[in-house]
Write a protein that holds these residues in place. Structure first.
Motif, PDB file in Angstrom:
ATOM      1  N   LEU A 131      41.368  32.282  47.941  1.00  0.00           N
ATOM      2  CA  LEU A 131      40.941  31.230  46.916  1.00  0.00           C
ATOM      3  C   LEU A 131      41.748  29.992  47.280  1.00  0.00           C
ATOM      4  O   LEU A 131      42.809  29.748  46.974  1.00  0.00           O
ATOM      5  CB  LEU A 131      41.112  31.869  45.460  1.00  0.00           C
ATOM      6  N   LYS A 163      43.346  30.436  39.161  1.00  0.00           N
ATOM      7  CA  LYS A 163      43.097  31.857  39.251  1.00  0.00           C
ATOM      8  C   LYS A 163      42.819  32.462  37.835  1.00  0.00           C
ATOM      9  O   LYS A 163      41.674  33.063  37.606  1.00  0.00           O
ATOM     10  CB  LYS A 163      44.461  32.495  39.889  1.00  0.00           C
ATOM     11  N   SER A 164      43.665  32.255  36.899  1.00  0.00           N
ATOM     12  CA  SER A 164      43.296  32.917  35.575  1.00  0.00           C
ATOM     13  C   SER A 164      42.040  32.433  34.875  1.00  0.00           C
ATOM     14  O   SER A 164      41.339  33.221  34.347  1.00  0.00           O
ATOM     15  CB  SER A 164      44.555  32.671  34.534  1.00  0.00           C
ATOM     16  N   GLU A 202      39.378  34.035  36.644  1.00  0.00           N
ATOM     17  CA  GLU A 202      39.253  35.535  36.370  1.00  0.00           C
ATOM     18  C   GLU A 202      38.380  35.849  34.840  1.00  0.00           C
ATOM     19  O   GLU A 202      37.658  36.549  34.693  1.00  0.00           O
ATOM     20  CB  GLU A 202      40.852  35.960  36.114  1.00  0.00           C
ATOM     21  N   VAL A 260      45.746  33.042  46.126  1.00  0.00           N
ATOM     22  CA  VAL A 260      45.321  31.795  45.818  1.00  0.00           C
ATOM     23  C   VAL A 260      46.339  31.003  46.316  1.00  0.00           C
ATOM     24  O   VAL A 260      47.565  31.198  46.529  1.00  0.00           O
ATOM     25  CB  VAL A 260      45.269  31.783  44.218  1.00  0.00           C
TER      26      VAL A 260
END
Ligand code: GTP
Ligand code: MG
Length: 292
Positions: free
Chosen positions: A189, A206-207, A210, A266
């Protein structure tokens, strides 16, 4: 028939010419077979890495940066584009682990194909086709614009595309079992445009993704139930195969994809800025090198 017998008797006779001919024959045959098999192995396709992501995220910029070593201006892509590049000499490839430390023979760095795809919604069939066709696909680089992710609309658009891609990889893994075992495809990513001051740092990219992927998953499964698709006897199995990650889990985490051979990493990147962020390209190359 008699000629063949005569010839066979001659090859076994103790005459010098017969011994020579048999000797040459038995020495060259293995060499010829070896060369033939070796050529076939080398003619195999180069390892391919696919660049995916929404329009404007910086896929073409990353392609030019990886292949030329310098950023250059780009235009919205209308068609897929490939580049063949060789791993930089400073990057270690996965093949290196089989080399002895004392091996001083010169090392040829492996070459790879980079395949850039257009990110526009109407042109994504190119990307989907490259994902499902049986190439020597070694990994995916999913490029996102980290600044766009701070807006709700940008986040949803990116997450929806990523959801489709991950679900395809998941299905590819569950359905496409080959003799060599299931296909594992790692995903990098790329949190691009780190130089823009409104951009989110890689960890947050990332979070946030998600969290948003979890929402997309919820919406999609609800949509399936409402429309009644797959609600016959094996309806439940159908819903399960369209569910990304751990079935029934409340939240989505990239770690849930490991079960399907999809390892997500990531990296923060800035493909157009020269200077301090250029060092990030090495992180990208090391990931490619580790997965060649
Ligand atoms: P499509 O071809 O439409 O799918 O887009 P793409 O993902 O190939 O995007 P492209 O590489 O063409 O980049 C889009 C725009 O973003 C260009 O104007 C780039 O100059 C700019 N851009 C790319 N990377 C960066 C970056 O790291 N920082 C900044 N500030 N701009 C960037
Ligand atoms: Mg492009």
């Amino acid at each position: 028939m008699t000629r063949l017998e005569d010839w066979l008797t001659w090859t076994l006779s103790p005459s010098i010419s017969a011994i020579l001919v048999t000797l040459i024959f038995s020495l060259t045959l293995p060499i010829l077979i070896h060369t033939y098999l070796y050529k076939r192995a080398v003619a195999k396709e180069l390892p391919t890495f696919l660049l995916l992501g929404p329009s404007g995220a910086g896929k073409t910029s990353l392609l030019t940066l990886l292949s030329n070593g310098t950023p250059s201006p780009t235009h919205t892509s209308q068609a897929p584009q490939t580049a063949t590049c060789q791993l930089p000499s400073t990057t270690h490839s996965s093949e290196d682990k089989y080399r002895s430390e004392n091996d001083t023979s010169s090392r040829t760095q492996p070459s790879i194909h980079l395949l850039d795809t257009p990110g526009h919604g109407k042109l994504r069939h190119h990307a989907i086709a490259s994902l499902t066709s049986p190439t020597a696909l070694k990994g995916l680089l999913f490029v996102v614009d980290s600044a766009v992710l701070s807006s709700a609309a940008g986040l949803t658009e990116t997450a929806e595309y990523l959801y489709d891609v991950l679900l395809l990889l998941q299905k590819r893994h569950t359905q496409g079992k080959t003799s060599k075992g299931p296909l594992a495809i790692p995903v990098l990513l790329v949190a691009n445009k780190q130089d823009v001051f409104t951009s989110l740092p890689a960890g947050l990219v990332k979070s946030k993704l998600e969290e948003e992927l979890g929402k997309v998953r919820q919406t999609r499964s609800k949509g399936l139930l409402d429309s009644g698709i797959g609600m016959d006897d094996d309806g439940e199995a159908d819903e399960e195969s369209n569910w990304l990650g751990e079935y029934g889990a409340k939240g989505f985490k990239f770690a849930q994809m490991r079960e399907y051979g999809v390892d997500v990493e990531v990296v923060g990147m800035s493909t157009s800025a020269e200077g301090e962020d250029e060092g990030r390209v090495h992180e990208c190359w090391s990931w490619i090198g580790a997965n060649v």
